[in-house]
Motif scaffolding. Structure first.
Motif, short mmCIF file in Angstrom:
data_model
loop_
_atom_site.label_atom_id
_atom_site.label_comp_id
_atom_site.label_asym_id
_atom_site.label_seq_id
_atom_site.Cartn_x
_atom_site.Cartn_y
_atom_site.Cartn_z
N ALA A 31 0.82 -1.22 0.00
CA ALA A 31 0.00 0.00 0.00
C ALA A 31 0.85 1.26 0.00
CB ALA A 31 -0.95 -0.01 1.20
N SER A 32 2.00 1.21 0.66
CA SER A 32 2.85 2.40 0.73
C SER A 32 3.51 2.72 -0.61
CB SER A 32 3.93 2.24 1.80
OG SER A 32 4.92 1.30 1.38
N LEU A 33 3.54 1.76 -1.53
CA LEU A 33 4.17 1.98 -2.83
C LEU A 33 3.17 2.16 -3.97
CD1 LEU A 33 7.07 -0.60 -2.52
CD2 LEU A 33 7.30 1.89 -2.68
N LEU A 34 1.88 2.04 -3.67
CA LEU A 34 0.86 2.23 -4.69
C LEU A 34 0.10 3.53 -4.45
CD1 LEU A 34 -0.70 -1.35 -4.97
CD2 LEU A 34 1.13 -0.33 -6.35
N ASP A 35 -0.13 4.26 -5.52
CA ASP A 35 -0.93 5.47 -5.47
C ASP A 35 -2.38 5.07 -5.17
OD1 ASP A 35 -0.69 8.51 -6.69
OD2 ASP A 35 -2.70 7.65 -6.95
N PRO A 36 -3.11 5.84 -4.38
CA PRO A 36 -4.51 5.49 -4.09
C PRO A 36 -5.38 5.37 -5.36
CG PRO A 36 -3.76 7.17 -2.57
CD PRO A 36 -2.67 7.00 -3.59
N GLU A 37 -4.94 5.99 -6.46
CA GLU A 37 -5.68 5.91 -7.72
C GLU A 37 -5.10 4.84 -8.66
OE1 GLU A 37 -6.21 9.79 -9.49
OE2 GLU A 37 -6.44 10.69 -7.52
N PHE A 38 -4.27 3.96 -8.12
CA PHE A 38 -3.59 2.93 -8.90
C PHE A 38 -4.54 2.05 -9.69
CE2 PHE A 38 -2.23 -1.54 -9.07
CZ PHE A 38 -1.09 -1.42 -9.84
N VAL A 39 -4.12 1.72 -10.91
CA VAL A 39 -4.81 0.76 -11.78
C VAL A 39 -3.73 -0.07 -12.49
CG1 VAL A 39 -6.27 0.45 -13.82
CG2 VAL A 39 -6.80 2.25 -12.18
N GLU A 40 -3.99 -1.35 -12.64
CA GLU A 40 -3.09 -2.22 -13.39
C GLU A 40 -3.89 -3.01 -14.41
OE1 GLU A 40 -0.18 -6.11 -12.89
OE2 GLU A 40 -0.71 -4.96 -11.11
N VAL A 41 -3.28 -3.22 -15.57
CA VAL A 41 -3.77 -4.19 -16.54
C VAL A 41 -2.70 -5.27 -16.57
CG1 VAL A 41 -4.44 -4.65 -18.92
CG2 VAL A 41 -5.02 -2.45 -17.86
N SER A 44 -2.58 -11.07 -17.81
CA SER A 44 -3.78 -11.87 -18.11
C SER A 44 -4.84 -11.04 -18.82
CB SER A 44 -4.38 -12.40 -16.81
OG SER A 44 -4.85 -11.31 -16.02
N GLY A 45 -4.67 -9.72 -18.81
CA GLY A 45 -5.69 -8.83 -19.35
C GLY A 45 -6.65 -8.33 -18.28
N ARG A 46 -6.55 -8.88 -17.09
CA ARG A 46 -7.41 -8.47 -15.99
C ARG A 46 -7.03 -7.08 -15.51
NH1 ARG A 46 -7.97 -10.93 -9.89
NH2 ARG A 46 -9.31 -9.25 -9.16
N ARG A 47 -8.04 -6.29 -15.15
CA ARG A 47 -7.83 -4.96 -14.60
C ARG A 47 -7.89 -5.06 -13.08
NH1 ARG A 47 -10.82 -0.71 -12.67
NH2 ARG A 47 -10.14 1.37 -13.28
N TYR A 48 -6.89 -4.47 -12.41
CA TYR A 48 -6.82 -4.47 -10.95
C TYR A 48 -6.88 -3.03 -10.44
CZ TYR A 48 -4.89 -9.22 -11.36
OH TYR A 48 -4.68 -10.54 -11.64
N THR A 49 -7.61 -2.82 -9.37
CA THR A 49 -7.65 -1.52 -8.70
C THR A 49 -6.66 -1.54 -7.53
OG1 THR A 49 -9.34 -2.20 -7.13
CG2 THR A 49 -10.12 -1.25 -9.24
N TYR A 50 -6.50 -0.40 -6.91
CA TYR A 50 -5.65 -0.29 -5.72
C TYR A 50 -6.12 -1.29 -4.65
CZ TYR A 50 -3.93 1.74 -1.33
OH TYR A 50 -3.35 1.92 -0.10
N ASP A 51 -7.41 -1.25 -4.31
CA ASP A 51 -7.93 -2.11 -3.25
C ASP A 51 -7.73 -3.59 -3.58
OD1 ASP A 51 -8.73 0.03 -1.64
OD2 ASP A 51 -10.74 0.08 -2.52
N GLU A 52 -8.00 -3.98 -4.82
CA GLU A 52 -7.82 -5.37 -5.21
C GLU A 52 -6.35 -5.79 -5.12
OE1 GLU A 52 -11.43 -5.86 -8.46
OE2 GLU A 52 -9.55 -4.91 -9.07
N THR A 53 -5.47 -4.91 -5.56
CA THR A 53 -4.04 -5.24 -5.55
C THR A 53 -3.52 -5.38 -4.13
OG1 THR A 53 -3.74 -4.12 -7.67
CG2 THR A 53 -1.76 -4.50 -6.34
N VAL A 54 -3.86 -4.44 -3.27
CA VAL A 54 -3.42 -4.52 -1.88
C VAL A 54 -3.96 -5.79 -1.22
CG1 VAL A 54 -3.57 -3.42 0.39
CG2 VAL A 54 -3.07 -2.03 -1.62
N ALA A 55 -5.20 -6.13 -1.50
CA ALA A 55 -5.80 -7.31 -0.88
C ALA A 55 -5.25 -8.61 -1.44
CB ALA A 55 -7.32 -7.27 -1.06
N GLU A 56 -4.98 -8.67 -2.75
CA GLU A 56 -4.67 -9.94 -3.41
C GLU A 56 -3.19 -10.21 -3.63
OE1 GLU A 56 -6.99 -10.29 -7.01
OE2 GLU A 56 -8.79 -9.57 -6.00
N LEU A 57 -2.34 -9.18 -3.68
CA LEU A 57 -0.94 -9.39 -4.03
C LEU A 57 -0.23 -10.40 -3.13
CD1 LEU A 57 1.11 -8.57 -6.19
CD2 LEU A 57 1.89 -6.78 -4.63
N PRO A 58 -0.50 -10.42 -1.83
CA PRO A 58 0.19 -11.42 -1.00
C PRO A 58 -0.07 -12.87 -1.43
CG PRO A 58 -0.73 -9.72 0.38
CD PRO A 58 -1.27 -9.48 -1.01
#
Length: 128
Positions: A31-41, A44-58
């Motif tokens: 969370a400390s390295l991601l902008d609150p407005e973070f988005v990833e593609v 896989s083509g899947r779109r990830y938001t900040y909340d999804e990334t923080v929750a799922e990356l581990p």
């Protein structure tokens, strides 16, 4: 005052931290390295938001100290505007090759550089 190359070096260092299994396994460090407005593609083509990334990356590959690790190479970076750096690089991970692009934003000294956007594109086997 930092110059453009300092900004690029700092963004690369932050990108490398995000590939560290200890950081990836920690929601707080991620969370400390991601902008609150973070988005990833993702690759896989899947779109990830900040909340999804923080929750799922581990739970994603590359987050375990005894598992495969990202092997980055060929970093390039450019300052697009004050406080905005674009990085491109390649990774090899567990037999897969990807080209990656990320935008890093620094809004203030307190939060430092944070990833604003990331995209991974798989490179088919045998492609240059």
């Amino acid at each position: 005052m930092p110059d453009a190359q300092d900004d690029v070096r700092e963004a690369i260092a932050a990108e490398l931290r995000l590939m560290d299994p200890a950081v990836r396994a920690s929601r707080t460090l991620t969370a400390s390295l991601l902008d609150p407005e973070f988005v990833e593609v993702g690759c896989s083509g899947r779109r990830y938001t900040y909340d999804e990334t923080v929750a799922e990356l581990p739970d994603h590959p590359g987050s375990s100290a005894d598992g495969p690790r990202y092997e980055p190479s060929a970093f390039t970076g450019v300052v697009l505007a004050p406080g905005l750096v674009h990085l491109t690089y390649e990774t090899h991970f567990d037999g897969r090759h990807a080209r990656r692009s990320s935008l890093w934003r620094k809004q203030n000294e307190e939060t430092g550089w944070r990833m604003y956007y990331h995209q991974g594109t798989p490179v088919p086997p045998g492609s240059a």
